[in-house]
Structure formats: C-alpha cells, structure tokens
Design a protein around this motif. Sequence first.
Motif, mmCIF file in Angstrom:
data_model
loop_
_atom_site.group_PDB
_atom_site.id
_atom_site.type_symbol
_atom_site.label_atom_id
_atom_site.label_comp_id
_atom_site.label_asym_id
_atom_site.label_seq_id
_atom_site.Cartn_x
_atom_site.Cartn_y
_atom_site.Cartn_z
ATOM 1 N N LYS A 177 38.470 41.779 52.391
ATOM 2 C CA LYS A 177 39.173 40.619 52.279
ATOM 3 C C LYS A 177 40.731 40.560 52.707
ATOM 4 O O LYS A 177 41.382 41.743 53.449
ATOM 5 N N ASP A 211 43.421 35.849 50.177
ATOM 6 C CA ASP A 211 43.893 36.434 48.506
ATOM 7 C C ASP A 211 44.761 35.084 49.372
ATOM 8 O O ASP A 211 46.030 35.872 49.981
ATOM 9 N N GLU A 238 41.455 33.949 45.756
ATOM 10 C CA GLU A 238 41.723 34.951 45.075
ATOM 11 C C GLU A 238 43.623 33.961 44.469
ATOM 12 O O GLU A 238 44.175 33.700 45.788
ATOM 13 N N GLU A 264 44.192 38.032 37.384
ATOM 14 C CA GLU A 264 44.232 39.456 38.480
ATOM 15 C C GLU A 264 45.040 40.908 37.151
ATOM 16 O O GLU A 264 45.689 41.842 37.557
ATOM 17 N N HIS A 314 40.915 43.986 39.938
ATOM 18 C CA HIS A 314 41.891 44.644 41.477
ATOM 19 C C HIS A 314 42.147 45.868 41.715
ATOM 20 O O HIS A 314 41.972 46.933 39.856
#
Length: 390
Positions: A177, A211, A238, A264, A314
Amino acid sequence: MSSRSPIARVEALLVSVPAEGNAFAEGNEETVVVRVTDEDGRYGIGECITTPPVTKAMIDMPTVNFWSQGISDLLVGRDPLEARALYDLVYHGSFFHGRRGTLIQALSGVDIAVHDLAGKQLGEPVYKLLGGARCERLRPYATLYPGDIYDRPVAEVAAPIREQADIARDQGLRAFKVPVLFGPEVPDRDVVEFARLSRDMVGDDVVLALDFGYRWWDWHDAAWTLKRIEDFDVHFAEAPLRHDDLDGHRRLVDVSPVRVGGAEFAAGRWEVREWLERGGVSLVQPGVSRAGGFTELMRIGEMCEMYGAQLIPHSYATGITDTASLHLQAACLTVPMVEFRSSRLGPSRLRTELVSPPEPEIVDGWVELPTGPGLGIDLNEDLVAAHAMT
Ligand code: MG
C-alpha cells in the motif's frame, strides 16, 4: 500439558521508547501492552492502539456503579476461555462511560490478551479458539513509506517508492500500500500521475492499494480521481473522504470503479454496520487492537459476509497487533489480507524489540499458519521494564 486457572490480574503496561528516526512518532514511540495473568502466573498479552494514559485508567479504575465498572474489577476471577462472554461483560459493565471510542480500544487489547492466555492454557494457537482456519496460508500487505511527500513534486517521490518496494519484495512481501499524503497544493491531476508512477515502481505482479489519508471533503473530487486510476489495477482506495461522511461515501461508491475502503477508526460492530449499510462500502478496515479485539472483529468479519464486503484490518503498531491480525485472518473468511508493518521499511524499536519473534517468515507473499500456543510470541519483559511510562 495444559492446565487452567482463573484470571488473577489485568494490567496496562505503558511503554515509551525514543523514536530514533521513526517518521510516525514525535520524540517517543509509545504503545499500551495489556497483560492478563492467571493464578498460576502464566500471562497473555495484547495491545491497544490508542492514548496510553486513558486506556490505563479504563482498566485500573475502581468500580463507580453498576454501569461504570473498571475492566480489571470485572475480569479478575473469571475464566479466560470465556473470552466472548467476558467482552460482553465489560461492554455492558462500562455502559455509562464506554460503548464507543476509548473503552472499545482498551477492551481490544484486553480481549487479545485474554485469547492469548486461553491459548497458552490449552496449548493451542488463538485461531483455533476462534473456530479454526478458513484458509491454508496468510497474506500480509506492507505499507510503504516514501518519506514526507506533503508538497513534493510527484516525480521526486518515485525513486523512494521503488526503494521501499524492493526492500518489501526482498522480505517476501507481494502486496503493498502506498500512502498518497499530498497536501492541497498538489493538484488532483498530479495525484493521478502519482498512482500511475506507484504502479510502475512496484511492478505489475503485486497487489497495490492506495491510502488517500482523508484527502477530499467533496465526493465529486474523489470520484474524478478514482475514475482516472482505474487502469492501474488498484485493489482499494483507502480513506478518500472524511471519516464520518457516510453519505458522501455512499455517493462515491455508487460511481467509483475502484473499491473504496473505510471504517479505519470505527469502534465496534455497531459503527461498522453503519459503514456497510449507509456508507455502502465493500471494504472495512477496523483494526483488531482498536475496534474490539478478536471477539468484535470476528463478529464484524461475519457481518461482512452478509454484505459481500471485505475486512482488511488496519495495523500500524508492534508485532503484537500484526500477529493478532494474522490469527484473525486465519479464522475469518472475509479477510483476504492484513496490514503488516515491516521492520525493514522504517526504524522502530517497538516493532523490532517488543516481542520475539518480531516478524514471521514471508515466502512469495505468504505466511504459514501459526503453530505456537496463544499468539505464539513472547514479550520482551526487560524492554517493558526499562521503558515503562510513568
Ligand atoms: Mg490507514
């Protein structure tokens, strides 16, 4: 030879070590280790990703009344094998000050530690206590960190992404990520270019997620970008919008070709349900050491099955949380991968020294099912004693 005994003590151990170059901590990096000890002196460990002194207060506080009881008061004398019942006991026994937020974060570490202790008493890994393995091997994804990119030109950031991807690949990881944490001065068309560069830098043979770190408040702007990154094979986007804007998420999900992740920072299954129903997301990312431990994450995972959604927890903490996430993945059908904080991608003493082994072996993107009793890791008691936060 297994033997069983009731819980004798519940402690929050606050640990604080000099950050020494850890880009995510200022001055010191801190965590809360929960230790649950039985009458025979064995103990299980858990971790809370939250504010240390508040968590400690939730655990140590004396009971005030029927709806406002301390976690330690509630659990001493109880059987750790009844972890799920104990979760509900604490949830309802702290109804006055708890229910959401910090109480759930404190309860997360407690629930993980209770499961670890139960597994040690029985001589079995935690995932078996959760009902058994739903997959044959486990898949961690690494969060790369190309340094502070806030107002840097995207072309400059390409080299550090490739560097981090090479390190992660060398460790055996095959899912990455990339944080897209540019400030508002960097326009969205550059963000699209950054997504293209990220795919180029990590290669075509790995899972890639991005993200966005709550970049947009207007879902139209988020949609403009997500439509333009479709061809870069992004597994999920994200945190594109502000955390609590569930209606904005619903509108974005309706038009986005890329899977949108959320929740999250949600605490508990009731909040996550709002994300699935009202927000319409098909990926939720609550963590095992924030959103309610194994007990609540298993409930969330099973709820996801009914919504056709993925649960990708997470985790950006120590080996305790990462190991707990892997046990969760083993037991939960809807968890395709878990966030994993590689010690090689950024210096962190807590990540490398708090537990042993600090990281599992990763081969071609996969980790074998854990075999040791409980979580299968040992706490570095010397480090905890030497760096106790007072
Ligand atoms: Mg995140």
